[in-house]
Design a protein around this motif. Sequence first.
Motif, PDB file in Angstrom:
ATOM      1  N   VAL A 118      -7.976 -48.071 -13.778  1.00 26.17           N
ATOM      2  CA  VAL A 118      -9.564 -47.316 -13.174  1.00 26.17           C
ATOM      3  C   VAL A 118      -9.713 -45.898 -13.499  1.00 26.17           C
ATOM      4  O   VAL A 118     -10.922 -45.750 -14.031  1.00 26.17           O
ATOM      5  N   GLY A 119      -8.751 -45.049 -13.637  1.00 32.31           N
ATOM      6  CA  GLY A 119      -8.619 -43.844 -14.504  1.00 32.31           C
ATOM      7  C   GLY A 119      -9.069 -43.848 -16.241  1.00 32.31           C
ATOM      8  O   GLY A 119      -9.828 -43.169 -16.784  1.00 32.31           O
ATOM      9  N   GLY A 120      -9.335 -44.902 -16.429  1.00 30.55           N
ATOM     10  CA  GLY A 120      -9.569 -44.844 -18.124  1.00 30.55           C
ATOM     11  C   GLY A 120     -10.646 -44.986 -18.684  1.00 30.55           C
ATOM     12  O   GLY A 120     -11.536 -44.296 -19.331  1.00 30.55           O
ATOM     13  N   PRO A 121     -11.592 -46.104 -17.521  1.00 27.58           N
ATOM     14  CA  PRO A 121     -12.954 -46.257 -17.495  1.00 27.58           C
ATOM     15  C   PRO A 121     -14.079 -45.123 -17.068  1.00 27.58           C
ATOM     16  O   PRO A 121     -14.763 -44.581 -17.433  1.00 27.58           O
ATOM     17  N   LEU A 122     -13.006 -44.545 -16.501  1.00 28.52           N
ATOM     18  CA  LEU A 122     -13.299 -42.530 -15.619  1.00 28.52           C
ATOM     19  C   LEU A 122     -13.774 -42.199 -16.702  1.00 28.52           C
ATOM     20  O   LEU A 122     -14.415 -41.345 -17.362  1.00 28.52           O
ATOM     21  N   LEU A 123     -12.361 -42.051 -17.624  1.00 24.12           N
ATOM     22  CA  LEU A 123     -12.656 -41.066 -18.517  1.00 24.12           C
ATOM     23  C   LEU A 123     -13.413 -40.951 -19.813  1.00 24.12           C
ATOM     24  O   LEU A 123     -14.447 -40.551 -20.191  1.00 24.12           O
ATOM     25  N   ILE A 167     -23.739 -46.654 -17.145  1.00 25.26           N
ATOM     26  CA  ILE A 167     -23.603 -47.670 -16.723  1.00 25.26           C
ATOM     27  C   ILE A 167     -22.930 -48.826 -17.151  1.00 25.26           C
ATOM     28  O   ILE A 167     -22.089 -49.401 -16.131  1.00 25.26           O
ATOM     29  N   ILE A 168     -23.483 -49.831 -17.493  1.00 32.38           N
ATOM     30  CA  ILE A 168     -23.310 -50.721 -18.357  1.00 32.38           C
ATOM     31  C   ILE A 168     -21.459 -50.581 -18.655  1.00 32.38           C
ATOM     32  O   ILE A 168     -20.763 -51.417 -19.015  1.00 32.38           O
ATOM     33  N   GLY A 169     -21.008 -49.900 -20.033  1.00 31.87           N
ATOM     34  CA  GLY A 169     -20.455 -49.377 -20.303  1.00 31.87           C
ATOM     35  C   GLY A 169     -19.104 -49.092 -19.118  1.00 31.87           C
ATOM     36  O   GLY A 169     -17.812 -49.268 -19.677  1.00 31.87           O
ATOM     37  N   LEU A 170     -19.996 -48.190 -18.083  1.00 33.25           N
ATOM     38  CA  LEU A 170     -18.789 -47.975 -17.361  1.00 33.25           C
ATOM     39  C   LEU A 170     -17.886 -49.719 -16.471  1.00 33.25           C
ATOM     40  O   LEU A 170     -17.056 -49.817 -15.857  1.00 33.25           O
ATOM     41  N   LEU A 171     -19.078 -50.692 -16.204  1.00 37.10           N
ATOM     42  CA  LEU A 171     -18.823 -51.746 -15.762  1.00 37.10           C
ATOM     43  C   LEU A 171     -18.074 -52.484 -16.905  1.00 37.10           C
ATOM     44  O   LEU A 171     -16.971 -53.544 -16.393  1.00 37.10           O
ATOM     45  N   ALA A 172     -18.223 -52.436 -17.773  1.00 37.10           N
ATOM     46  CA  ALA A 172     -17.358 -53.231 -19.172  1.00 37.10           C
ATOM     47  C   ALA A 172     -16.330 -53.014 -19.124  1.00 37.10           C
ATOM     48  O   ALA A 172     -15.352 -53.981 -18.890  1.00 37.10           O
ATOM     49  N   GLY A 173     -15.728 -51.276 -19.229  1.00 35.18           N
ATOM     50  CA  GLY A 173     -14.749 -50.689 -19.183  1.00 35.18           C
ATOM     51  C   GLY A 173     -13.675 -51.716 -17.774  1.00 35.18           C
ATOM     52  O   GLY A 173     -12.824 -51.905 -18.044  1.00 35.18           O
ATOM     53  N   ALA A 196      -6.483 -45.794 -22.932  1.00 32.24           N
ATOM     54  CA  ALA A 196      -6.803 -45.229 -23.859  1.00 32.24           C
ATOM     55  C   ALA A 196      -7.882 -46.594 -24.641  1.00 32.24           C
ATOM     56  O   ALA A 196      -9.280 -46.586 -24.722  1.00 32.24           O
ATOM     57  N   HIS A 197      -7.069 -47.655 -23.945  1.00 35.50           N
ATOM     58  CA  HIS A 197      -7.796 -49.677 -24.574  1.00 35.50           C
ATOM     59  C   HIS A 197      -9.184 -49.153 -23.207  1.00 35.50           C
ATOM     60  O   HIS A 197     -10.421 -50.060 -23.969  1.00 35.50           O
ATOM     61  N   ASN A 198      -9.411 -49.076 -22.442  1.00 37.11           N
ATOM     62  CA  ASN A 198     -10.455 -48.779 -20.788  1.00 37.11           C
ATOM     63  C   ASN A 198     -11.762 -47.525 -21.597  1.00 37.11           C
ATOM     64  O   ASN A 198     -12.657 -48.323 -21.456  1.00 37.11           O
ATOM     65  N   SER A 199     -11.273 -46.145 -21.639  1.00 38.94           N
ATOM     66  CA  SER A 199     -12.387 -45.084 -21.854  1.00 38.94           C
ATOM     67  C   SER A 199     -12.796 -45.428 -23.595  1.00 38.94           C
ATOM     68  O   SER A 199     -14.065 -45.589 -23.212  1.00 38.94           O
TER      69      SER A 199
END
Length: 548
Positions: free
Chosen positions: A344-349, A367-373, A442-445
Amino acid sequence: MSVGVTTSTPLSPTSDTNVITSTFSVVDYVVFVLLLVLSLAIGLYHAYRGWGRHSIGQLLMADRKMGCLPVALSLLATFQSAVAILGVPSEIYRFGTQYWFLGCSYFLGLLIPAHVFIPVFYRLHLTSAYEYLELRFNTAVRVCGTVTFIFQMVIYMGVVLYAPSLALNAVTGFDLWLSVLTLGIVCTIYTALGGLKAVIWTDVFQTLVMFLGQLVVIIVGSAKVGGLGHVWDVASQHGLISGIELDPDPFVRHTFWTLAFGGVFMMLSLYGVNQAQVQRYLSSRTEKAAVLSCYVVFPCQQVVLCMGCLIGLVMFAYYQEYPMSTQQSQAAPDQAALSIFGMVGGPLLGLFCLGMFFPCANPPGAIIGLLAGLIMAFWIGIGSIVTSMNSGTAPSPLNGSSFSLPSNLTTVTLATVMPSTTLSKPTGLQRLYSLSYLWYSAHNSTTVIVVGLAVSLLTGGMRGRTLNPQTIYPVLPRLLALLPLSCQKRLHCKTRSQDLSVDTTAFPEKMSNGVLRGSRDKEAMAVAEEGSAHQGISPTFILQETSL
């Protein structure tokens, strides 16, 4: 620190409470009660001092008058929970000292927040990190970020309440859920009544207690086995002292690159954009004090990591001379907790980086980027667990680690379970599921940024939308400014105002607050609009950069 934790401490509870005998003495109980009472007293003291006069700023921001030292210790304590105290020694006890190299990530992991995130947040006079998302994008993006953070913290708070209760249950037989309830009530009371100032000073007190407790464990434990020299010899003989593993494979659980560089992203998600930390930065009396607090955390983190690692080695040497009981030896390696902070921290970053470093990013892209992460994060995290369960192997070791949460929180990532023995390397999706937990952030952000930029470009960027220039960190100008002037000329490095052919010397009037004054305002704005149209950014933003 972001962390998939395996808190397999030698002392762990069992469902049969008849087997557990109390090892707490009267002194132990007195210390335990005093810790709770003093924590509660700090909150009541600050509540009493301002009773009936508390403003929102005083409760939520400590009136923005805190010094750098208490803020720094509070930053350290925020994710230095029982999970870290139990988890780091467990990591060293089971896998050796390779984890020690995580300290290499602390430098960039704290330097970048100090000079990138803190200045932006502080100058906007925010109360919440997610207020930034509304200023940069819109209310919808703020709500999405806030909901994601709440989910993250609910899981984390459950873990940090359960972990100390688990340890207490193991050594005293004290009811597990009564312990959870007691700790929760005490923390809630001093937080609700005393506000952030009470929280910070309670953190300072508890940090000192944790330091002292760890130091006592090292001194007493090493003394019982013949000193630290003997501890090191025993650890060396059993292969626990690790060298530098330079394998660049991100699917290897711990290597130097994974710990030193993957850990940077974990630290950024923790100390850069996490609301629990940002709120403490913003309580500082000045921006300089906020930056200094980040610097002060660096040596403290190193000390905490070293002490946790030494405790793990002392534990190993101790149990070589004093074998574990049957109850202790049967403790599950995945017992005190798994965290999803890395996921969860990665997508928020990624969401904050998207807004801060890319002026063309727009609300739909965010928004779409956060959901994808988030989808990518849970796909890999849950997929790794399901794959392990289907393989029918024991969930040890976990592809997660315990460390100073100081988290993947990104203190803690959802650990990826891997078999204790593997006959061959996984392939296909199983290979993806074995990604080291330290690369989760790193991957999720990166997923959020890539998808967010793609969607933003496809939807017209920021054309037709207002961009607040204070929400952008000028990465390129700052990087170019580091080059010698001769190199800048040789590379034809120009400022954006030069590229747009806006000659400020042609105007006798001064530029102020990003707006040109004088009879030629319209001409300048037209030039700026023409030059900025292809980037989808506000001409007002460009003119403000020119004025700077």
